[in-house]
Design a protein around this motif. Structure first.
Motif, mmCIF file in Angstrom:
data_model
loop_
_atom_site.group_PDB
_atom_site.id
_atom_site.type_symbol
_atom_site.label_atom_id
_atom_site.label_comp_id
_atom_site.label_asym_id
_atom_site.label_seq_id
_atom_site.Cartn_x
_atom_site.Cartn_y
_atom_site.Cartn_z
ATOM 1 N N LEU A 117 -18.653 2.918 -43.457
ATOM 2 C CA LEU A 117 -17.134 1.932 -43.227
ATOM 3 C C LEU A 117 -16.684 0.965 -44.343
ATOM 4 O O LEU A 117 -15.362 1.057 -44.492
ATOM 5 C CB LEU A 117 -17.381 2.248 -41.798
ATOM 6 N N ALA A 118 -16.974 0.239 -44.531
ATOM 7 C CA ALA A 118 -16.432 -1.037 -44.909
ATOM 8 C C ALA A 118 -15.692 -0.289 -46.243
ATOM 9 O O ALA A 118 -15.004 -1.058 -47.178
ATOM 10 C CB ALA A 118 -17.228 -2.108 -45.058
ATOM 11 N N VAL A 119 -17.035 -0.307 -47.236
ATOM 12 C CA VAL A 119 -16.956 0.034 -48.339
ATOM 13 C C VAL A 119 -14.895 1.306 -48.620
ATOM 14 O O VAL A 119 -14.478 1.156 -49.249
ATOM 15 C CB VAL A 119 -17.959 1.042 -48.890
ATOM 16 N N ILE A 120 -15.788 2.192 -47.328
ATOM 17 C CA ILE A 120 -14.220 3.340 -47.502
ATOM 18 C C ILE A 120 -12.835 2.411 -46.653
ATOM 19 O O ILE A 120 -12.033 3.358 -47.600
ATOM 20 C CB ILE A 120 -14.723 5.093 -45.966
ATOM 21 N N GLY A 141 -35.321 -1.174 -52.559
ATOM 22 C CA GLY A 141 -35.356 0.335 -52.223
ATOM 23 C C GLY A 141 -34.327 0.458 -50.927
ATOM 24 O O GLY A 141 -34.685 1.795 -49.852
ATOM 25 N N GLU A 142 -33.513 -1.105 -50.262
ATOM 26 C CA GLU A 142 -33.079 -0.508 -48.961
ATOM 27 C C GLU A 142 -31.465 0.605 -49.009
ATOM 28 O O GLU A 142 -31.738 0.418 -50.185
ATOM 29 C CB GLU A 142 -32.160 -1.732 -48.413
ATOM 30 N N LYS A 143 -31.670 0.862 -47.497
ATOM 31 C CA LYS A 143 -30.258 1.511 -48.083
ATOM 32 C C LYS A 143 -28.707 1.479 -47.315
ATOM 33 O O LYS A 143 -29.070 0.629 -46.136
ATOM 34 C CB LYS A 143 -30.898 2.807 -47.633
ATOM 35 N N ALA A 144 -28.029 1.733 -47.278
ATOM 36 C CA ALA A 144 -27.054 1.106 -46.399
ATOM 37 C C ALA A 144 -26.594 2.080 -44.775
ATOM 38 O O ALA A 144 -26.651 2.814 -45.284
ATOM 39 C CB ALA A 144 -25.822 1.106 -47.394
ATOM 40 N N ASP A 145 -26.381 1.552 -44.241
ATOM 41 C CA ASP A 145 -26.457 2.383 -43.082
ATOM 42 C C ASP A 145 -25.010 2.347 -42.991
ATOM 43 O O ASP A 145 -24.150 2.153 -44.003
ATOM 44 C CB ASP A 145 -26.778 0.931 -42.206
ATOM 45 N N ALA A 146 -24.613 2.892 -41.758
ATOM 46 C CA ALA A 146 -23.091 3.311 -41.624
ATOM 47 C C ALA A 146 -21.808 3.111 -42.122
ATOM 48 O O ALA A 146 -20.571 3.084 -42.001
ATOM 49 C CB ALA A 146 -22.811 4.615 -40.547
#
Length: 94
Positions: free
Chosen positions: A21-24, A12-17
């Motif tokens: 940004l790395a994905v984008i 259930g962990e969520k990705a941070d900004a």
């Protein structure tokens, strides 16, 4: 059989900004690489006409561009780690 009360491995962990940004940045880089290849392929007849290359030689032009791009992408990451971002960008801009 499933064991009662077993937990999922998701966590259930969520990705941070920073992760987004790395994905984008990765998506943008892949888009630019695809766009570069498309531009070279669409300009290939003009390039062939300007330098007087045959069809076979034209495919080598496209292949050489792709090989150079494949080499430069990981090399730029390594150079950034070795030289630092500022020095790398200053060296590229000259």
């Amino acid at each position: 059989m499933a064991v009662a009360g077993a937990t999922s491995s998701g966590g259930g962990e969520k990705a941070d900004a920073a992760a987004w940004l790395a994905v984008i940045a990765g998506i943008l880089g892949a888009l630019m690489a695809t766009l570069d290849i498309s531009i070279v392929n669409s300009a290939l007849p003009t390039i062939q006409g300007e330098i007087g290359a045959s069809g076979t030689e034209g495919t080598w032009i496209s292949t050489a561009y792709l090989i150079a791009e494949i080499i430069i992408i990981p090399l730029s990451g390594w150079l950034e780690r070795v030289l630092g971002l500022r020095t790398l960008l200053l060296g590229v801009s000259v």
